[in-house]
Scaffold this active site. Structure first.
Site, PDB file in Angstrom:
ATOM      1  CD  GLU A 138      -1.693  -2.521   1.390  1.00  0.00           C
ATOM      2  OE1 GLU A 138      -2.441  -3.260   0.801  1.00  0.00           O
ATOM      3  OE2 GLU A 138      -0.538  -2.750   2.057  1.00  0.00           O
ATOM      4  CG  HIS A 209     -11.411  -8.104   5.721  1.00  0.00           C
ATOM      5  ND1 HIS A 209     -10.898  -9.217   6.563  1.00  0.00           N
ATOM      6  CD2 HIS A 209     -10.734  -8.277   4.600  1.00  0.00           C
ATOM      7  CE1 HIS A 209      -9.848  -9.457   5.792  1.00  0.00           C
ATOM      8  NE2 HIS A 209      -9.837  -8.996   4.682  1.00  0.00           N
TER       9      HIS A 209
END
Length: 405
Positions: A138, A209
């Site tokens: 990322e 998540h």
């Protein structure tokens, strides 16, 4: 067969004895009655499943979609088609790729469509030089986006889940948000950077998540933070974000990717990044929210207005930083009461900033304290997600308490 050592044999006998002696559950606590999942109770009056097929927050017919005064006139005279939120995201990126050669789309697994299929078909249609996979880094893919934008490109970087954005914070906070300020009058900036990410609860996201980290970005000058509630909003706000000269964090409520379906204009259009939208006018109380909780708020409002004979105004912030203070304050000055609702945890959340602003600038108009209905300050266990984020009952109770104050 291997022979167990004496210590292991003794331990096995002890565990076996404890299991045989363990009491069986009595009838009031039988396994059928134990609630081992997070779901709405049977025949619940308030906490039922949201009916996205009938909610007034979505445009179920073309006429209601095209009546939106924020749409350009030529779009209001065009046609619509029924699509869901991830398809609207896809259409926005497709239009940007078609009309501007500077646009790039990249991230982890975007070539085959990504986890939620938002980039489906783009690599096949525009080639791997403009739509491509990145390594699982990322920090690296956001750093690449900043460099590409500084060279005049319009990059759209996808973080696979908002929960994974934290390694990229250094790039986003110390580089992306500061480039324009640091460059002075040299004209250098990284406008055009859009960092997309699925965020929020989905019912079974657990620790990694289900997070809603939007408040962490709202402390940073130089970034815009946008969260759409529907396909029409997602398409118009994403196209506006791509055209913006400010870097934009674009957070997409993952539970709405397929659940939110409505009529969406076929052509391209943009929606304002600097204005909240009043979804429902009211005179007795103001509710401010964004993203998925808006549907919870709408359900709570319908029940509360019927039970308490009140009139509640509902506002979608859309852009939570910098947020539209004028619209919110004007509403609260009219109604005298305010509730802020969001999924992310209460402490230091978006609601805290809104409540503080209302208290500072509309205190003499308040008839009750500003209330916050937000996620609890805890990690999200797999089976407890629906117990942590706001539900219809919590919003309904907040409306009652505010009206009764």
């Amino acid at each position: 067969m291997a022979v167990k050592p004496p210590v292991m044999r003794a331990l096995s006998r002890s565990l076996s004895l404890r299991l045989r002696q363990a009491p069986r559950p009595s009838s009031p606590c039988s396994s059928k009655q134990l609630r081992t999942y997070s779901n709405e109770p049977t025949k619940a009056r308030l906490n039922g499943s949201v009916d996205y097929s009938s909610t007034p927050l979505l445009n179920h017919i073309s006429q209601s979609c095209l009546a939106n005064p924020e749409l350009p006139q030529h779009v209001r005279q065009s046609k619509t088609k029924r699509i869901n939120l991830f398809q609207a995201i896809n259409e926005a990126m497709r239009h940007a790729l078609q009309t501007d050669e500077r646009v790039l789309v990249f991230g982890e697994d975007v070539q085959f469509g990504g986890v939620f299929r938002c980039t489906m078909g783009l690599a096949q249609d525009f080639g791997n030089e403009r739509v491509f996979n990145t390594p699982l880094s990322e920090q690296g893919l956001v750093g690449f986006a900043i460099g590409a934008a500084s060279e005049g490109m319009r990059p759209i970087a996808e973080i696979q889940f908002a929960d994974y954005v934290f390694p990229a914070f250094d790039q986003l906070i110390n580089e992306c948000a500061k480039v324009r300020y640091r460059a002075g009058d040299t004209g250098m900036d990284c406008g055009g950077v859009v960092v997309r990410m699925p965020s929020g609860g989905v019912g079974h996201g657990a620790l990694y998540h289900s997070q809603s980290p939007e408040a962490l970005f709202t402390h940073v000058p130089g970034l815009r933070v946008v969260i759409p509630r529907s396909p029409v909003q997602a398409k118009g706000l994403l196209l506006a974000a791509i055209a913006s000269n400010d870097p934009v964090i674009f957070m997409e409520p993952k539970i709405l990717y397929r659940a939110a379906v409505e009529q969406v204009p076929i052509g391209s259009y943009t929606l304002p990044l600097d204005r909240a939208e009043i979804l429902k006018p009211g005179s007795d109380l103001t509710i401010v929210s964004y993203g998925t909780p808006l549907y919870t708020c709408q359900a709570a409002i319908e029940a509360a207005e019927k039970d308490f004979r009140c009139s509640v105004e509902l506002i979608d912030l859309r852009t939570i930083y910098p947020w539209d203070r004028a619209t919110v304050l004007e509403s609260v000055e009219k109604t005298g009461r305010a509730i802020v609702v969001h999924e992310s945890m209460m402490n230091a959340g978006v609601g805290a900033e809104i409540a503080a602003t209302i208290q500072e600038q509309a205190f003499l108009r308040l008839s009750a304290p500003v209330k916050r209905v937000a996620g609890w300050a805890t990690h999200t266990g797999l089976v407890y997600e629906k117990f942590i984020i706001p539900d219809v009952t919590r919003v309904y109770d907040a409306i009652k308490q505010s009206l009764d104050y």
